[in-house]
Design a protein around this motif. Structure first.
Motif, PDB file in Angstrom:
ATOM      1  N   LEU A  98      38.970  -1.709  25.105  1.00  0.00           N
ATOM      2  CA  LEU A  98      37.590  -0.840  25.226  1.00  0.00           C
ATOM      3  C   LEU A  98      37.564   0.471  24.262  1.00  0.00           C
ATOM      4  O   LEU A  98      38.226   1.248  24.441  1.00  0.00           O
ATOM      5  CB  LEU A  98      37.231  -0.188  26.650  1.00  0.00           C
ATOM      6  CG  LEU A  98      37.188  -1.254  27.926  1.00  0.00           C
ATOM      7  CD1 LEU A  98      36.867  -0.337  29.146  1.00  0.00           C
ATOM      8  CD2 LEU A  98      36.314  -2.512  27.436  1.00  0.00           C
ATOM      9  N   TRP A  99      36.746   0.178  23.290  1.00  0.00           N
ATOM     10  CA  TRP A  99      36.680   0.901  22.096  1.00  0.00           C
ATOM     11  C   TRP A  99      35.284   1.854  21.866  1.00  0.00           C
ATOM     12  O   TRP A  99      34.206   1.242  22.072  1.00  0.00           O
ATOM     13  CB  TRP A  99      36.590   0.125  20.915  1.00  0.00           C
ATOM     14  CG  TRP A  99      37.167   0.337  19.684  1.00  0.00           C
ATOM     15  CD1 TRP A  99      37.947   1.634  19.247  1.00  0.00           C
ATOM     16  CD2 TRP A  99      36.861  -0.265  18.362  1.00  0.00           C
ATOM     17  NE1 TRP A  99      38.195   1.556  17.911  1.00  0.00           N
ATOM     18  CE2 TRP A  99      37.512   0.481  17.503  1.00  0.00           C
ATOM     19  CE3 TRP A  99      36.300  -1.570  18.081  1.00  0.00           C
ATOM     20  CZ2 TRP A  99      37.602   0.030  16.114  1.00  0.00           C
ATOM     21  CZ3 TRP A  99      36.354  -1.987  16.808  1.00  0.00           C
ATOM     22  CH2 TRP A  99      37.139  -1.223  15.946  1.00  0.00           C
ATOM     23  N   HIS A 100      35.476   3.175  21.668  1.00  0.00           N
ATOM     24  CA  HIS A 100      34.571   4.077  21.194  1.00  0.00           C
ATOM     25  C   HIS A 100      35.165   4.741  20.145  1.00  0.00           C
ATOM     26  O   HIS A 100      36.150   5.369  19.998  1.00  0.00           O
ATOM     27  CB  HIS A 100      33.944   5.000  22.099  1.00  0.00           C
ATOM     28  CG  HIS A 100      32.843   5.772  21.660  1.00  0.00           C
ATOM     29  ND1 HIS A 100      32.802   6.499  20.545  1.00  0.00           N
ATOM     30  CD2 HIS A 100      31.735   6.138  22.404  1.00  0.00           C
ATOM     31  CE1 HIS A 100      31.731   6.935  20.270  1.00  0.00           C
ATOM     32  NE2 HIS A 100      31.044   6.700  21.436  1.00  0.00           N
ATOM     33  N   THR A 128      35.336   3.098   6.521  1.00  0.00           N
ATOM     34  CA  THR A 128      35.226   1.720   7.348  1.00  0.00           C
ATOM     35  C   THR A 128      34.572   0.641   6.365  1.00  0.00           C
ATOM     36  O   THR A 128      34.677   0.812   5.209  1.00  0.00           O
ATOM     37  CB  THR A 128      34.161   2.158   8.407  1.00  0.00           C
ATOM     38  OG1 THR A 128      34.026   1.051   9.243  1.00  0.00           O
ATOM     39  CG2 THR A 128      32.893   2.677   7.953  1.00  0.00           C
ATOM     40  N   VAL A 129      34.073  -0.347   6.912  1.00  0.00           N
ATOM     41  CA  VAL A 129      33.695  -1.409   6.143  1.00  0.00           C
ATOM     42  C   VAL A 129      32.360  -1.957   6.590  1.00  0.00           C
ATOM     43  O   VAL A 129      32.084  -1.864   7.763  1.00  0.00           O
ATOM     44  CB  VAL A 129      34.415  -2.755   6.315  1.00  0.00           C
ATOM     45  CG1 VAL A 129      34.158  -4.125   5.690  1.00  0.00           C
ATOM     46  CG2 VAL A 129      35.674  -2.247   5.491  1.00  0.00           C
ATOM     47  N   LEU A 130      31.267  -2.198   5.557  1.00  0.00           N
ATOM     48  CA  LEU A 130      29.853  -2.480   6.101  1.00  0.00           C
ATOM     49  C   LEU A 130      29.829  -3.817   5.359  1.00  0.00           C
ATOM     50  O   LEU A 130      30.484  -4.083   4.230  1.00  0.00           O
ATOM     51  CB  LEU A 130      28.820  -1.527   5.233  1.00  0.00           C
ATOM     52  CG  LEU A 130      28.832  -0.110   5.816  1.00  0.00           C
ATOM     53  CD1 LEU A 130      27.886   0.777   5.080  1.00  0.00           C
ATOM     54  CD2 LEU A 130      28.994   0.052   7.451  1.00  0.00           C
ATOM     55  N   THR A 270      50.861   3.424  12.721  1.00  0.00           N
ATOM     56  CA  THR A 270      50.211   1.827  13.087  1.00  0.00           C
ATOM     57  C   THR A 270      50.442   1.265  11.749  1.00  0.00           C
ATOM     58  O   THR A 270      49.569   1.486  10.824  1.00  0.00           O
ATOM     59  CB  THR A 270      48.951   2.154  13.808  1.00  0.00           C
ATOM     60  OG1 THR A 270      48.665   3.311  14.493  1.00  0.00           O
ATOM     61  CG2 THR A 270      48.196   0.825  14.069  1.00  0.00           C
ATOM     62  N   GLY A 271      50.802  -0.064  11.879  1.00  0.00           N
ATOM     63  CA  GLY A 271      51.013  -1.029  10.800  1.00  0.00           C
ATOM     64  C   GLY A 271      51.940  -0.246   9.764  1.00  0.00           C
ATOM     65  O   GLY A 271      52.220  -0.956   8.754  1.00  0.00           O
ATOM     66  N   GLY A 272      52.586   0.666  10.136  1.00  0.00           N
ATOM     67  CA  GLY A 272      53.460   1.128   9.206  1.00  0.00           C
ATOM     68  C   GLY A 272      55.118   1.415   9.899  1.00  0.00           C
ATOM     69  O   GLY A 272      55.270   0.878  10.844  1.00  0.00           O
TER      70      GLY A 272
END
Ligand code: NAD
Length: 366
Positions: A98-100, A128-130, A270-272
């Motif tokens: 669950l994400w906000h 972010t990415v659009l 994270t990821g590192g």
């Protein structure tokens, strides 16, 4: 010695083994609706002891990236129902994350092109990415606005409704995304929270929103189907806390009596790397605080695990479950491969985010 292949009960979740699929954003849900390709992807990975889905928005305001799924419309729930049915038929267990996103968003992704919301009006140095004209485009996150205290009960209700929706469409439970510099982590950490009301300042105040969310969800679906993911020292999404050990020691002490299914810890960046320069942290002390406070949830660790020996070393040091991210993207049959000490497929970085079946459902099994 505990093996990765030993079964485990985590709250109400009965796991066939201690290998979890970590939550992984893949941006393959156009219109924020889970689709048949996603059902196939998760079903391929159903031999995991537990699948944690990609982060899933609890509300339109909680959206921060192109083509990530949600859990608030009928269409989305129907889509997720097909995913959970298919994973269950294949013998798997699956919880939804669950994400906000809070301030990690862009006006183009927000209702009525409003500013993303945050504890304080401090812009993140993050992107972010659009999708523009069919093309993914990296953009800076927008200037956020500070949430009014009167808006917070509505956000807690959004989390609670999402958890209710999760159970209604067949998930075995939920994992609250409390990590990686998104809304709840923004409230928790000093770097993004300069409020002077009951939700800012002291650690007790900064942890308040997160704890309200956890309690509301545990009340709604049961603590034994509720879990939370935390990242004490990650720099992801421009987040920092002045005294992470103090902050998280307090938080885990508060979480201990809530009867949660598991606590999911991202070790390091994270990821590192698992050690972050200038951000030391004692994870074992944190686990002890949780256990001493009566916390019975499973202890899940994540970040950079790839080798079986490395993961079993984590179990020997007190973890109960190891979550694998990148290895799970490239190896749908990761459990079988680890069991047989078979080589792993290599990850194709170019197909991580967005697109279709390529680099998603076409990784070979043994
Ligand atoms: P990145 O800058 O390559 O991508 C960041 C995000 O942008 C991706 O997760 C994805 O949502 C989006 N994105 C990128 N390319 C896209 C495309 N072509 N189409 C649609 N969306 C696209 O960063 P990264 O190195 O992969 O991640 C940076 C850090 O942020 C990592 O530590 C990662 O784990 C973390 N992260 C976490 C979450 C989460 O917790 N849900 C989401 C995104 C990133």
């Amino acid at each position: 010695m505990t093996s990765l292949f030993d079964p485990l009960t985590a709250g109400a979740l009965h796991l066939a083994n201690r290998i979890a699929m970590a939550p992984l954003t893949r941006n393959r849900a156009p219109g924020a609706v889970p689709n048949a390709l996603m059902a196939e992807y998760y079903t391929q990975r159903a031999s995991a002891g537990l699948i944690v889905t990609e982060a899933t928005a609890i509300s339109p305001q909680g959206q921060g990236y192109a083509d990530v799924p949600g859990l608030y419309s009928t269409e989305q729930l129907d889509g997720w129902r097909r995913v959970t049915d298919s994973v269950h038929k294949a013998g798997g267990r699956i919880v939804v994350q669950l994400w906000h996103v809070g301030r990690i968003s862009h006006v183009d992704l927000q209702p009525d092109h409003g500013a993303p919301v945050a504890p304080s009006a401090i812009k993140a140095k993050a992107q972010t990415v659009l999708i523009r004209n069919g093309q993914a485009q990296r953009v800076d996150t927008s200037e956020p606005r500070a949430l009014d205290a009167a808006e917070l009960p509505g956000i807690v209700r959004d989390y609670q409704r999402a958890a209710r929706n999760a159970i209604a469409c067949g998930f075995d439970g939920v994992e609250i995304h409390g990590a990686n510099g998104y809304l709840l982590d923004q409230f928790l950490k000093t770097g993004a929270n300069q409020r002077d009301d009951d939700y800012g300042g002291s650690v007790k105040n900064r942890a308040r929103l997160m704890l309200e969310v956890v309690r509301a969800i545990a009340d709604e679906i049961g603590g034994d189907r509720t879990a939370i993911r935390l990242s004490p020292v990650t720099p992801a999404n421009d987040i920092v806390d002045e005294h992470p050990q103090q902050t998280f020691d307090y938080l885990l002490h508060q979480l201990a009596p809530l009867g949660l299914a598991y606590i999911h810890i991202i070790v390091g960046a994270t990821g590192g790397p698992r050690e972050v320069e200038g951000r030391p942290f004692d994870y074992e002390a944190l686990r002890q605080i949780y256990r001493k406070g009566g916390g019975t949830g499973a202890w899940m660790v994540n970040n950079g695990f790839r080798e079986k020996a490395d993961a079993e070393d984590a179990l020997a040091k007190g973890a109960d479950i190891v979550a694998f991210g990148r290895p799970y993207i490239a190896n749908p049959d990761l459990v079988a491969r680890m069991r047989q000490d078979a080589p792993l497929n290599k990850l194709d970085r170019d197909t991580l985010y967005g697109g279709g079946a390529k680099g998603y459902t076409d990784y070979p099994t043994l």
